[in-house]
Design a protein around this motif. Structure first.
Motif, mmCIF file in Angstrom:
data_model
loop_
_atom_site.group_PDB
_atom_site.id
_atom_site.type_symbol
_atom_site.label_atom_id
_atom_site.label_comp_id
_atom_site.label_asym_id
_atom_site.label_seq_id
_atom_site.Cartn_x
_atom_site.Cartn_y
_atom_site.Cartn_z
ATOM 1 N N UNK A 16 2.322 6.816 0.908
ATOM 2 C CA UNK A 16 1.189 5.950 1.263
ATOM 3 C C UNK A 16 0.055 6.094 0.239
ATOM 4 N N UNK A 17 -0.628 5.001 -0.006
ATOM 5 C CA UNK A 17 -1.732 5.011 -0.964
ATOM 6 C C UNK A 17 -3.008 5.550 -0.315
ATOM 7 N N UNK A 18 -3.802 6.240 -1.095
ATOM 8 C CA UNK A 18 -5.130 6.691 -0.674
ATOM 9 C C UNK A 18 -6.107 5.521 -0.793
ATOM 10 N N UNK A 19 -7.062 5.449 0.110
ATOM 11 C CA UNK A 19 -8.082 4.405 0.028
ATOM 12 C C UNK A 19 -8.900 4.569 -1.252
ATOM 13 N N UNK A 20 -9.245 3.439 -1.862
ATOM 14 C CA UNK A 20 -10.014 3.483 -3.108
ATOM 15 C C UNK A 20 -11.431 3.981 -2.879
ATOM 16 N N UNK A 21 -11.962 3.820 -1.671
ATOM 17 C CA UNK A 21 -13.317 4.288 -1.387
ATOM 18 C C UNK A 21 -13.322 5.701 -0.812
ATOM 19 N N UNK A 22 -12.196 6.367 -0.897
ATOM 20 C CA UNK A 22 -12.090 7.742 -0.407
ATOM 21 C C UNK A 22 -11.912 8.705 -1.585
ATOM 22 N N UNK A 68 0.816 -1.217 0.000
ATOM 23 C CA UNK A 68 0.000 0.000 0.000
ATOM 24 C C UNK A 68 0.854 1.274 0.000
ATOM 25 N N UNK A 69 2.048 1.192 -0.559
ATOM 26 C CA UNK A 69 2.904 2.365 -0.747
ATOM 27 C C UNK A 69 3.389 2.371 -2.184
ATOM 28 N N UNK A 117 -1.197 10.255 -8.370
ATOM 29 C CA UNK A 117 -1.029 8.800 -8.351
ATOM 30 C C UNK A 117 0.394 8.427 -8.736
ATOM 31 N N UNK A 118 0.780 7.224 -8.360
ATOM 32 C CA UNK A 118 2.090 6.694 -8.718
ATOM 33 C C UNK A 118 2.005 5.179 -8.848
ATOM 34 N N UNK A 132 0.836 -2.057 -11.449
ATOM 35 C CA UNK A 132 0.131 -1.741 -10.215
ATOM 36 C C UNK A 132 0.360 -0.288 -9.817
ATOM 37 N N UNK A 133 -0.692 0.359 -9.325
ATOM 38 C CA UNK A 133 -0.589 1.759 -8.957
ATOM 39 C C UNK A 133 -1.634 2.080 -7.890
ATOM 40 N N UNK A 134 -1.597 3.337 -7.435
ATOM 41 C CA UNK A 134 -2.623 3.812 -6.505
ATOM 42 C C UNK A 134 -2.593 5.334 -6.477
ATOM 43 N N UNK A 135 -3.703 5.926 -6.047
ATOM 44 C CA UNK A 135 -3.706 7.357 -5.724
ATOM 45 C C UNK A 135 -2.939 7.517 -4.418
ATOM 46 N N UNK A 136 -2.287 8.643 -4.249
ATOM 47 C CA UNK A 136 -1.466 8.830 -3.057
ATOM 48 C C UNK A 136 -2.154 9.758 -2.066
#
Length: 263
Positions: free
Chosen positions: A113-119, A106-107, A162-163, A151-155
Motif C-alpha cells: 500500500x502507498x503512503x499518503x503524500x501529506x504524511x 494506490x499500491x 518507495x516503489x 509512476x511511484x509512491x512511498x510505501x
C-alpha cells in the motif's frame, strides 16, 4: 514630466536674474510661467493610475491553465506538453512517464500500500502536496511528481521507502528499442515460450536482480526487462532447468536495434 518642469523653472529663474537688456521675459511673465508649470505638476500628481484588468487565476492544481488563458504583458501560459494533453488527464492508464496520470491506483507493483503524500510516516520526505502543487498528490495515489521514469509512491512498509506502481500504459509497447532498457511493456514470455519468474521472487531461481536493487528498471511482476545492460529484454524463467532466457519481444522498426545472440 517632473524633470522637464524643473528645467523650465531653472530657465525661468535664469531669465529673471539676467540683465534687462538680455532677457526676453519680464518678471511678471516669468512668474506666470512658473505658476502654469506648478499647476501642471499638481494635475499630474493627483491623477490616479489606471486600474489593471483583473483576471481569474487558478486557485489550485485542479484548475489547469490552457492555451486560451493569457495575461496582459506576458506570454500565454500553458499546461500542455508536446504530445500530451494535460487538460484531459489519464485515469485508467498512463502515457509517457505518467506525469499526467490522475487515477486512483494506490499500491505498488509488489502489492505494498502507498503512503499518503501529506504524511511523514513511516517515511519522511519532501514530495509533499505543498511543494508539488501541480502534481496531483492526492491521498496515497500513485503519481510522478519529480520527472521520474514512471509512476511511484512511498510505501507503508517501514523497510521499503518507495516503489514503482503497476499502472498500464495507454499505448501498449509491443516492441523494444535498442537493447530494451527503456521498455515498459507487459510481455512475460521468453523466446522458447517459458513463463517469466517474478522479479521479487527467489523461486525457482535465487538472484540479485530484484526491484529494490534496480529501482529505475521498473522490475514489475514478471514482465520482461533489461535491468543490467544486456543485449536485449530477458527474464528468469519458472522452469527449474532454465535459469533465464531472452524474451519474445520484436525490435521496433528504425535505427538503434542491437542484435542479440542469434543474429
Amino acid at each position: 514630466m517632473r524633470v522637464l518642469a524643473v528645467i523650465f523653472l531653472g530657465c525661468a529663474a535664469l531669465l529673471a536674474a539676467s540683465s534687462p537688456a538680455e532677457r526676453n521675459l519680464n518678471q511678471a511673465e516669468v512668474a506666470e510661467l512658473e505658476n502654469r508649470i506648478l499647476r501642471i505638476l499638481e494635475a499630474v500628481d493627483n491623477k490616479e493610475p489606471p486600474q489593471e484588468q483583473q483576471r481569474e487565476l487558478p486557485e489550485g492544481p485542479g484548475d489547469l491553465i490552457t492555451l486560451d488563458t493569457a495575461v496582459d504583458g506576458m506570454e500565454q501560459q500553458q499546461d500542455v506538453r508536446e504530445g500530451e494533453d494535460f487538460r484531459f488527464p489519464e485515469t485508467s492508464c498512463h502515457n509517457g512517464n505518467g506525469e499526467s496520470y490522475r487515477g486512483t491506483v494506490s499500491v505498488t507493483g509488489t502489492g505494498k500500500p502507498c503512503q499518503r503524500w501529506d504524511s511523514q510516516s513511516p517515511h519522511k520526505h519532501s514530495r509533499t502536496p505543498a511543494k508539488y502543487p501541480n502534481a496531483g498528490l492526492g491521498k496515497n495515489y500513485c503519481r510522478n511528481p519529480d520527472g521520474s521514469s514512471g509512476l511511484w509512491c512511498y510505501t507503508t512498509h517501514p523497510g521499503t521507502r518507495w516503489e514503482f506502481c503497476d499502472v498500464p500504459q495507454c499505448k501498449k509497447e509491443t516492441c523494444q528499442k535498442g537493447d530494451g532498457s527503456s521498455y515498459r511493456g507487459t510481455a512475460s514470455v521468453t523466446e522458447s515460450g517459458k513463463t517469466c519468474q517474478r522479479w521479487d521472487s527467489q523461486t525457482p531461481h535465487p538472484h540479485r536482480r530484484t526491484p529494490d536493487r534496480y529501482l529505475h528498471a521498473r522490475l514489475l511482476k514478471n514482465y520482461c526487462r533489461n535491468p543490467d545492460g544486456a543485449s536485449g529484454l530477458w527474464c528468469y524463467t519458472t522452469d527449474p532447468r532454465t535459469r533465464w532466457e531472452y524474451c519474445d519481444v520484436p525490435a521496433c522498426p528504425g535505427k538503434g536495434y542491437i542484435c542479440k545472440m542469434k543474429c
